[in-house]
Scaffold this active site. Sequence first.
Site, PDB file in Angstrom:
ATOM      1  CE1 TYR A  11       0.783  -0.192   4.431  1.00 32.29           C
ATOM      2  CE2 TYR A  11      -1.484  -0.674   4.645  1.00 32.29           C
ATOM      3  CZ  TYR A  11      -0.240  -0.664   5.290  1.00 32.29           C
ATOM      4  OH  TYR A  11      -0.064  -0.569   6.641  1.00 32.29           O
ATOM      5  CD  GLU A  12      -0.052   5.487   2.734  1.00 27.21           C
ATOM      6  OE1 GLU A  12       0.934   6.446   2.563  1.00 27.21           O
ATOM      7  OE2 GLU A  12      -0.702   5.613   3.502  1.00 27.21           O
ATOM      8  N   GLY A  13       1.768   2.672  -2.567  1.00 24.21           N
ATOM      9  CA  GLY A  13       2.701   2.612  -3.717  1.00 24.21           C
ATOM     10  C   GLY A  13       3.217   1.255  -3.493  1.00 24.21           C
TER      11      GLY A  13
END
Length: 379
Positions: free
Chosen positions: A362-364
């Site tokens: 997550y978050e890239g």
Amino acid sequence: MDFSLTEEQELIQQAARDFAQNDLLPGVIERDEKQLFPKEEVRKMGELGFLGMMVDPKYGGSGLDTVSYVLVMEELSKIDASSSVIVSVNNSLVCWGLETFGTEAQKEKYLSKLATGEIIGAFCLSEPEAGSDATSQKTTAIDKGDHYVLNGTKNWITNGNSADFYFVIAQTDKEKKHRGINALIVDKNMDGFEIGPKENKLGIRGSDTHSLIFNDVKVPKENRIGEDGFGFKFAMKTLAGGRIGIAAQALGIAAGAYELALKYSQERKAFGTEICNHQAIAFKLADMHTQIEAARHMVYKAAWDKDNGKDYDLSGAMAKLYASQIAMETTVEAVQVHGGNGFVKEYHVERLMRDAKITQIYEGTSEIQKIVISRSILD
Ligand SMILES: Cc1cc2nc3c(=O)[nH]c(=O)nc-3n(C[C@H](O)[C@H](O)[C@H](O)COP(=O)(O)OP(=O)(O)OC[C@H]3O[C@@H](n4cnc5c(N)ncnc54)[C@H](O)[C@@H]3O)c2cc1C
């Protein structure tokens, strides 16, 4: 160069360590097993000021720096990454995004409640067909003069059911591509807003992940963040800071697993001696310790960059890439050091191993971090 923490930062670190030991540890196995949201623990974290750490005290925040925030993230994540992701989303994505880019009226209405934990927030960018490729937004926010009409589905939203405040990213003008995207504040009680079923996850099972469905939700224009078309930039800027929080989460998961492995290796005996006296185990500990220290320097440096007005896109992406990689490696090795005991819940390391994986997603994802890093060094 000064690598020491200030007295205030040390006190905050200790407060987070004590809270994690006394309040998060006792129920963490049950919350993980039954997928229970840490409601009471979140309330206490609000009281301690952990939910609005960097928010200006005039809006009810703690007014602290990013270094203090990563110290808290690290300590909470050693014990319970499900709780720390709630802290991360609320601080880095929701409070920071609102305080930095919101209007005074938006801040007055929401920020103090978010900073004190009276309500918590969610950040809604991902969709069934728009994850890494966040420009492919299918959710639409059609301009109707004094309001937008929102339609679409968001996926994988942390705090999906528990939040009251939602930043929703949506496409207003398709022709303008990413410059036609807006970020809107959506209240939970708005007509046409539905919460989908809870995801049954591998890790961070105590956190509350849902899809969200918007059916002709009327969102007033005053709920838009920034100018028309600012939404994609808003999301990217907010996520750049969010990555520092997730990097600190990964660091904490690794450090928690290492601390457990170290202790276990000094107690467990095999072949007439504590297993730490076998070089194969001692060398695992040496590798873990070295990698964690390297990750810690990267995470603190990215936080320091943010605090000192420097560019943190590159340092944040590198910190997340590396800390999440060593979180996976360290937790796998911590399970190995525990032998059979590593495979059962009571010893905590199997949970940390499952929790570590999300920090690479997550978050890239790690691949997206490498895109950010390579673009930055080739630019
Ligand atoms: C537990 C959990 C909580 C989450 N919380 C939130 C939240 O609160 N808000 C939110 O908006 N989202 C959230 N997400 C979504 C998360 O950010 C996305 O899952 C993530 O960005 C990846 O998107 P995707 O799942 O669509 O994978 P995809 O984008 O489909 O990627 C699949 C694979 O392809 C790789 N890939 C894709 N494009 C490239 C490329 N150009 N080059 C190389 N490799 C590539 C990826 O790295 C990955 O390995 C959460 C996800 C989970 C699982």
